[in-house]
Design an enzyme around this catalytic site. Structure first.
Site, PDB file in Angstrom:
ATOM      1  N   HIS A  50       0.836  -1.175   0.016  1.00 24.61           N
ATOM      2  CA  HIS A  50      -0.165   0.030  -0.032  1.00 24.61           C
ATOM      3  C   HIS A  50       0.870   1.347   0.029  1.00 24.61           C
ATOM      4  O   HIS A  50       1.647   1.819   0.866  1.00 24.61           O
ATOM      5  CB  HIS A  50      -0.770  -0.056   1.237  1.00 24.61           C
ATOM      6  CG  HIS A  50      -1.842   1.128   1.403  1.00 24.61           C
ATOM      7  ND1 HIS A  50      -1.929   2.096   2.315  1.00 24.61           N
ATOM      8  CD2 HIS A  50      -2.978   1.595   0.614  1.00 24.61           C
ATOM      9  CE1 HIS A  50      -2.698   2.915   2.137  1.00 24.61           C
ATOM     10  NE2 HIS A  50      -3.448   2.494   1.055  1.00 24.61           N
ATOM     11  N   ASP A  79      -0.625   5.388  -6.511  1.00 27.66           N
ATOM     12  CA  ASP A  79      -1.848   6.320  -6.775  1.00 27.66           C
ATOM     13  C   ASP A  79      -1.366   7.479  -7.686  1.00 27.66           C
ATOM     14  O   ASP A  79      -0.111   7.953  -7.553  1.00 27.66           O
ATOM     15  CB  ASP A  79      -2.117   7.060  -5.469  1.00 27.66           C
ATOM     16  CG  ASP A  79      -2.788   5.841  -4.473  1.00 27.66           C
ATOM     17  OD1 ASP A  79      -3.555   5.305  -4.832  1.00 27.66           O
ATOM     18  OD2 ASP A  79      -2.340   5.985  -3.193  1.00 27.66           O
ATOM     19  N   HIS A  92      -0.754  10.045  -3.375  1.00 24.24           N
ATOM     20  CA  HIS A  92      -1.893   9.557  -2.647  1.00 24.24           C
ATOM     21  C   HIS A  92      -3.031  10.648  -3.019  1.00 24.24           C
ATOM     22  O   HIS A  92      -4.328  10.130  -3.263  1.00 24.24           O
ATOM     23  CB  HIS A  92      -1.930   9.219  -1.363  1.00 24.24           C
ATOM     24  CG  HIS A  92      -3.200   8.841  -0.619  1.00 24.24           C
ATOM     25  ND1 HIS A  92      -3.839   7.565  -1.207  1.00 24.24           N
ATOM     26  CD2 HIS A  92      -4.101   9.187   0.193  1.00 24.24           C
ATOM     27  CE1 HIS A  92      -5.021   7.432  -0.738  1.00 24.24           C
ATOM     28  NE2 HIS A  92      -5.100   8.574   0.450  1.00 24.24           N
TER      29      HIS A  92
END
Length: 359
Positions: A50, A79, A92
């Protein structure tokens, strides 16, 4: 292996060389045979880094991606947002003030709301910034025990991340995949930029739009995934992310998505679902039923986000509520819900659990 890294050091930035040397020296603690055994027994149980190894290094940096690779991630998340000059950068947020020193370098470039937006800066300007551990707007670190200090980490482009992972796969004979998220497509369109099309172009250039491509493409916005499938004929694996309506992530109705009818609709245009972990588990640690609906439609399930230092799940023991342990939460996810994978800030912790579970 250490000699090989040192010999090739001239090809990598200093931070990446240091990360490679560090994790390679520690790699023997994760037995290769055990990793292979865990992979074969759990089959679909993949671990998605992540934002890279964000539990250890500032998120989405090249160094965090490198560390996640060496910790055994099956996929590494990127992202994606756009710069002013249409460079896909790995961040992000559409904002850059909580993870960089932009307010020091460009103090007069905030919008009326006081926030600094990536889309207002060119790639060259963004390269003047340094990335730090995520902070709140008041300057306090979100995860106090994580990386501290102001080292010279940089914002990276999607192109750089792809090249890095391709090179590491080649050098270490691995097949770690990409897991990009198209961020805020509605917002980008309001700003005059079609980020969905830009991402498609980038993926097509790299041969990553086909069904056998080692990639999952995710978005919270259903129309983005539908456009990829229908307008751009992308056959690579697509994942519908599911938020809560009060997050205001997009204009989509996520409560509807979590019904049997909603999941059936997702199955028409996507291959999987990325659910928030609390959507899958009731307060007493029981399945909510959402995972079963996803499985019934033949969709893969990759929930987010397992954080060893912030589990965010409580269990009910009779009348007593307590925090779940890492082992309890992973056991619920993999052994009770039988998820196909999980997003994690600590890839090594999840990998260790899967190894132990396979023995």
């Amino acid at each position: 292996m250490l000699m090989s890294i040192t010999a090739n050091a001239r090809f990598y930035p200093l931070h990446i060389v240091m990360v490679l040397m560090l994790v390679t020296s520690c790699a023997s603690s994760l037995d290769e045979n055990a990793l292979a055994q865990a992979s074969s027994k759990t089959d679909k149980a993949v671990v998605i880094a992540h934002r890279g190894a964000s539990g250890y290094l500032p998120e989405h940096t090249m160094e965090a991606a490198t560390l996640a690779f060496m910790q055994g991630a099956d996929y590494i998340e990127q992202d994606l947002v756009l710069s002013k000059d249409n460079v896909l950068i790995v961040l992000h947020d559409i904002h850059i003030d909580t993870v960089t020193n932009v307010e020091q370098v460009f103090p007069k470039r905030a919008r009326e709301d006081g926030r600094f937006y990536a889309i207002d800066f060119t790639w060259d300007e963004i390269q003047q910034l340094y990335v730090h551990e995520r902070q709140n707007l008041d300057g306090k670190q979100v995860y106090p025990e994580r990386y501290k200090g102001n080292s010279r980490f940089k914002v990276a482009s999607f192109e750089q991340h792809i090249a890095l992972i391709n090179n590491l796969n080649r050098i270490f004979n691995k097949s770690v995949g990409l897991y990009p998220e198209i961020k805020a497509p509605e917002w980008h369109l309001r700003e005059g930029k079609d980020i969905t099309y830009t991402v498609f172009q980038a993926l097509a250039k790299e041969g990553l739009t086909q069904a056998d491509a080692n990639i999952y493409i995710q978005s919270f916005y259903p129309n983005t995934l539908k456009r990829l499938r229908d307008e751009f004929s992308v056959s690579a694996k697509l994942v519908q992310l599911v938020a809560e309506n009060d997050w205001q992530e997009t204009s989509a109705d996520y409560a509807q998505m979590m019904t049997a009818e909603g999941v059936a609709e997702i199955a028409k245009y996507a291959d999987g679902v990325g659910a928030w972990i609390p959507q899958l588990i009731t307060p007493d640690g029981k399945p909510s039923g959402f995972a079963e609906q996803i499985e019934a439609e033949g969709l893969v399930l990759h929930p987010y986000t397992f954080r060893s230092d912030d589990l965010g799940v409580k269990l009910q023991d009779g009348n007593v509520e307590r925090k779940a342990t890492s082992h309890e939460l992973l056991n619920i996810l993999f052994n009770e819900l039988e998820v196909d994978g999980v997003f994690s800030d600590q890839v090594d912790h999840v990998k260790s659990f899967l190894i132990d579970a396979s023995q």
